[in-house]
Write an enzyme that holds these catalytic residues in place. Structure first.
Site: not given
Length: 208
Positions: A31, A89
């Site tokens: 991100y 992730h």
């Protein structure tokens, strides 16, 4: 069940605590918001030990050397002395890459850089694979030297109940049985559906 409050915390497998209720930003290398989140921590005026910072190894950084570089970059971008929780992730990249990533995280944890480790979007087959690898590391390096899965993060709701993952966790962690609401068993049963509705992506089903 213990009453929950805004200050409630769970003690993780690592021995560290995590707030039950989190306010903030979902931080991850993918991100590109590690730096801004860390800057907010520094400017908040709140003691560092009262704040909990999480980030994640991105799919493109899976593998031992790649993850070591990812961890190094996290500290470079944040300027933090330690990271509370580092997650994988997604379980992409294949078995060798997943194991290499976990090994790099365990080494960083043993060096005092990371306090707790966990996974995100892992399916039961990925969890079983990691559990076996942790035992392998303990055989090589000694008991407790393989790391512990302190946190599992998934999309979970009545339209995506994931009973296989929930059952896997419940057999291994008491916190998996704790809810922040009061429902009877009958009310919980009424929430069950046969839906499998994913909001965006679902790496739990990957078989690479």
């Amino acid at each position: 069940m213990e009453e929950l409050s805004i200050n409630s915390k769970y003690r993780m497998q690592s021995g560290f605590e995590i707030p039950v209720l989190g306010f903030g930003v979902d931080s991850a290398r993918a991100y590109r918001n590690e730096g801004p989140c860390a800057e907010a921590i520094k400017k908040s005026g709140i003691p560092r030990e009262e704040l909990f910072f999480t980030t994640k190894v991105p799919p493109r950084s899976m593998g031992y050397n790649e993850t070591k570089a990812s961890i190094k970059s996290s500290f470079s971008q944040t300027g933090l002395d330690y990271i509370d929780l580092y997650l994988i992730h997604a379980p992409y990249g294949g078995k060798e890459a997943r194991n290499g990533t976990w090994k790099a995280l365990v080494e960083a944890q043993q060096a005092g850089k990371i306090r707790s480790l966990g996974v995100s979007n892992y399916g039961v087959h990925h969890l079983n694979e990691l559990e076996s690898y942790i035992k392998e590391l303990e055989t090589q390096n000694g008991e407790g030297k393989g790391g512990k899965i302190s946190v599992g993060q998934w999309e979970l709701h009545p339209w995506l109940a994931r009973p296989d993952i929930v059952n896997w966790c419940a057999k291994r962690e008491d916190n998996a049985k704790i809810f922040d609401f009061h429902f009877t068993p009958e009310e919980m049963k009424s929430l069950e559906t046969d839906d499998y509705s994913v909001c965006s992506w679902d790496p739990t089903t990957s078989n690479d």
